[in-house]
Design a protein around this motif. Structure first.
Motif, PDB file in Angstrom:
ATOM      1  N   PRO A 203       0.802  -1.216   0.000  1.00  0.00           N
ATOM      2  CA  PRO A 203       0.000   0.000   0.000  1.00  0.00           C
ATOM      3  C   PRO A 203       0.838   1.271   0.000  1.00  0.00           C
ATOM      4  N   ILE A 204       1.939   1.281   0.750  1.00  0.00           N
ATOM      5  CA  ILE A 204       2.680   2.540   0.860  1.00  0.00           C
ATOM      6  C   ILE A 204       3.317   2.970  -0.448  1.00  0.00           C
TER       7      ILE A 204
ATOM      8  N   VAL B 290       6.509  -7.489   3.749  1.00  0.00           N
ATOM      9  CA  VAL B 290       6.090  -8.870   3.530  1.00  0.00           C
ATOM     10  C   VAL B 290       5.430  -8.998   2.172  1.00  0.00           C
ATOM     11  N   HIS B 291       5.968  -9.901   1.355  1.00  0.00           N
ATOM     12  CA  HIS B 291       5.402 -10.138   0.043  1.00  0.00           C
ATOM     13  C   HIS B 291       4.465 -11.336   0.083  1.00  0.00           C
ATOM     14  N   LYS B 292       4.938 -12.373   0.736  1.00  0.00           N
ATOM     15  CA  LYS B 292       4.184 -13.625   0.821  1.00  0.00           C
ATOM     16  C   LYS B 292       4.418 -14.239   2.185  1.00  0.00           C
TER      17      LYS B 292
ATOM     18  N   GLY C 217       1.865  -7.391   2.367  1.00  0.00           N
ATOM     19  CA  GLY C 217       1.658  -5.957   2.274  1.00  0.00           C
ATOM     20  C   GLY C 217       2.061  -5.202   3.526  1.00  0.00           C
ATOM     21  N   ASP C 218       2.185  -5.899   4.648  1.00  0.00           N
ATOM     22  CA  ASP C 218       2.601  -5.241   5.886  1.00  0.00           C
ATOM     23  C   ASP C 218       4.107  -5.024   5.906  1.00  0.00           C
TER      24      ASP C 218
ATOM     25  N   LYS D 129       1.987   7.980   3.827  1.00  0.00           N
ATOM     26  CA  LYS D 129       1.382   6.637   3.886  1.00  0.00           C
ATOM     27  C   LYS D 129       1.967   5.838   5.045  1.00  0.00           C
ATOM     28  N   VAL D 130       3.281   5.968   5.195  1.00  0.00           N
ATOM     29  CA  VAL D 130       3.926   5.252   6.290  1.00  0.00           C
ATOM     30  C   VAL D 130       3.396   5.778   7.619  1.00  0.00           C
ATOM     31  N   LEU D 131       3.273   7.092   7.702  1.00  0.00           N
ATOM     32  CA  LEU D 131       2.752   7.705   8.924  1.00  0.00           C
ATOM     33  C   LEU D 131       1.346   7.210   9.218  1.00  0.00           C
ATOM     34  N   GLU D 132       0.555   7.105   8.186  1.00  0.00           N
ATOM     35  CA  GLU D 132      -0.819   6.634   8.379  1.00  0.00           C
ATOM     36  C   GLU D 132      -0.825   5.230   8.962  1.00  0.00           C
ATOM     37  N   GLU D 133       0.009   4.378   8.379  1.00  0.00           N
ATOM     38  CA  GLU D 133       0.071   2.995   8.834  1.00  0.00           C
ATOM     39  C   GLU D 133       0.568   2.916  10.280  1.00  0.00           C
TER      40      GLU D 133
END
Lengths: 228, 228
Positions: free
Chosen positions: A16-17, A57-59, A82-83, A129-133
């Motif tokens: 997402p980021i 993390v991809h998978k 995605g995390d 985006k990172v801040l949001e997460e």
DNA sequence: CGATTAGTTGACTGTGTTCAATCGCGGTGG
DNA sequence: CCACCGCGATTGAACACAGTCAACTAATCG
């Protein structure tokens, strides 16, 4: 384009980021990252090591735990596709205070501190985006903190079941980890968790099928006990 | 320049996240913020209200608590001069899930979501500072989580005392809040905290003077119990 | 110096942990 | 597809820790 490169682009695209970037920019970022694979049970980092990378993390699944002073482990969170983790590495030469363990075959994209700092400098919108997460995770952590100090284990468990139901949009929930891990996450023991679930089943509130499936029969009752 | 304006500039200058800005930029930001004052015990926001502002503490202390499902309150953190809260408001129209209460005469700088978003868009380096602060708090929250699930209250208390000693660079520590609040922070009760401290004093590990002063006499012993 | 609030102490109860034994699910190989 | 094995999960019994309620004492502030 090598298979490896293709893989990395894919890895970056997932996250997402990094969304909303031009394709070529994404490729550039991908070229800065490298892929690491782990088998179930492999350690990704240990507490005490220097924190120099951002991991995406991809998978697979990654379990982040912390060792309590008395030797028991507290599960902090589970990362899925995605995390990311290691964002603290961005700022100072930190030391890990937690352990990360692959809990299934896992593929990670790894970016060094320096490269990621450079990326953020070029793309300020990513830092938002990172801040949001991170803000979201802080909020979650504070919620969990509150739950942990609710002395009654039954309340914590009921809350957790209801959260899962909401997350999975169904009353037929699938536990995302072993009961041992869930107990650790909820700050209790395997045995207590087992006893409480059994008692809920006796009361007809839930129905356990196998080791990982629970059907919530009386959400209302579960909700009630969390509010007294 | 009005007294009010001067005050606001001062408020902005204090805050780490706005440091390293040109004076005129700082003035512009100051003009977007407005000052609110509170007396001891005043509520700044309630859980359930919309989260629309970023609050920066200029003077005083703010207590952020969360109500547990069973009605007891968990202290999440204490904000002092330069700290901020409400960063989640940046992203979505959120609802507060905590309570903020002024615990001494307090002055806050308040900035609306829209204004702060605009500021961040213009000054990407600020979002890095905010990210750094939020990351740090996440790390702290995870540490506290681990402590909260250490079942033994004595361990949590000893840990906390040692942390304070480190923070204050002395063995003559001053408690930053009432024992009631400390108990809430550590996920226990006033009575248990009191009993444990008394027992530590009996063992000769600490010496309590008045309600807020503790001298650590045997740090080694305190350290030992946190490791078993 | 006195009032008010914060902190202490005691007795009791209940819940959860611990240790140990047993069960049974679910994956593996035949 | 079925039988087996190993590990995760369950259950039991004993104990200890901390929470509650209530009465009391000490500190701090005006």
């Amino acid at each position: 384009m090598s298979e490896g490169h293709h893989l990395k682009t894919h890895c970056i695209q997932l996250v997402p980021i990094f969304q909303n970037l031009e394709t070529e920019e994404m490729e550039r970022i991908a070229s800065l990252s490298h892929v690491q694979t782990y088998d179930k049970g492999d350690m990704i980092y240990h507490a005490g090591e220097e924190e120099n990378f951002l991991y995406i993390v991809h998978k697979g699944k990654v379990k982040v735990t912390r060792l309590m002073e008395n030797g028991k482990e507290q599960l902090l969170r589970i990362l899925e596709s995605g995390d990311f983790m290691g964002e603290l590495a961005l700022f100072t030469k930190n030391i890990h205070d937690s352990y990360a363990e692959s809990s299934s075959p896992t593929e990670l994209c790894v970016i060094t501190r320096e490269d990621f700092q450079e990326i953020l400098a070029k793309h300020p919108e990513i830092s938002m985006k990172v801040l949001e997460e991170v803000s979201h995770r802080l909020s979650q952590a504070e919620k969990l903190m509150t739950q942990l100090s609710a002395q009654d284990a039954e309340i914590r468990i009921a809350s957790y079941l209801l959260d899962l139901a909401e997350e999975q949009h169904t009353n037929n929930i699938v536990l995302p980890m072993s009961k041992k891990d869930i107990a650790s996450y909820l700050g209790t023991t395997q045995e207590t968790l087992s006893r409480k679930l059994s008692s809920m089943q006796e009361k007809g509130w839930i129905n356990q099928k196998g080791h990982r499936h629970i059907r919530l029969l009386e959400k209302e009752s579960l909700f009630q006990i969390t509010h007294s």
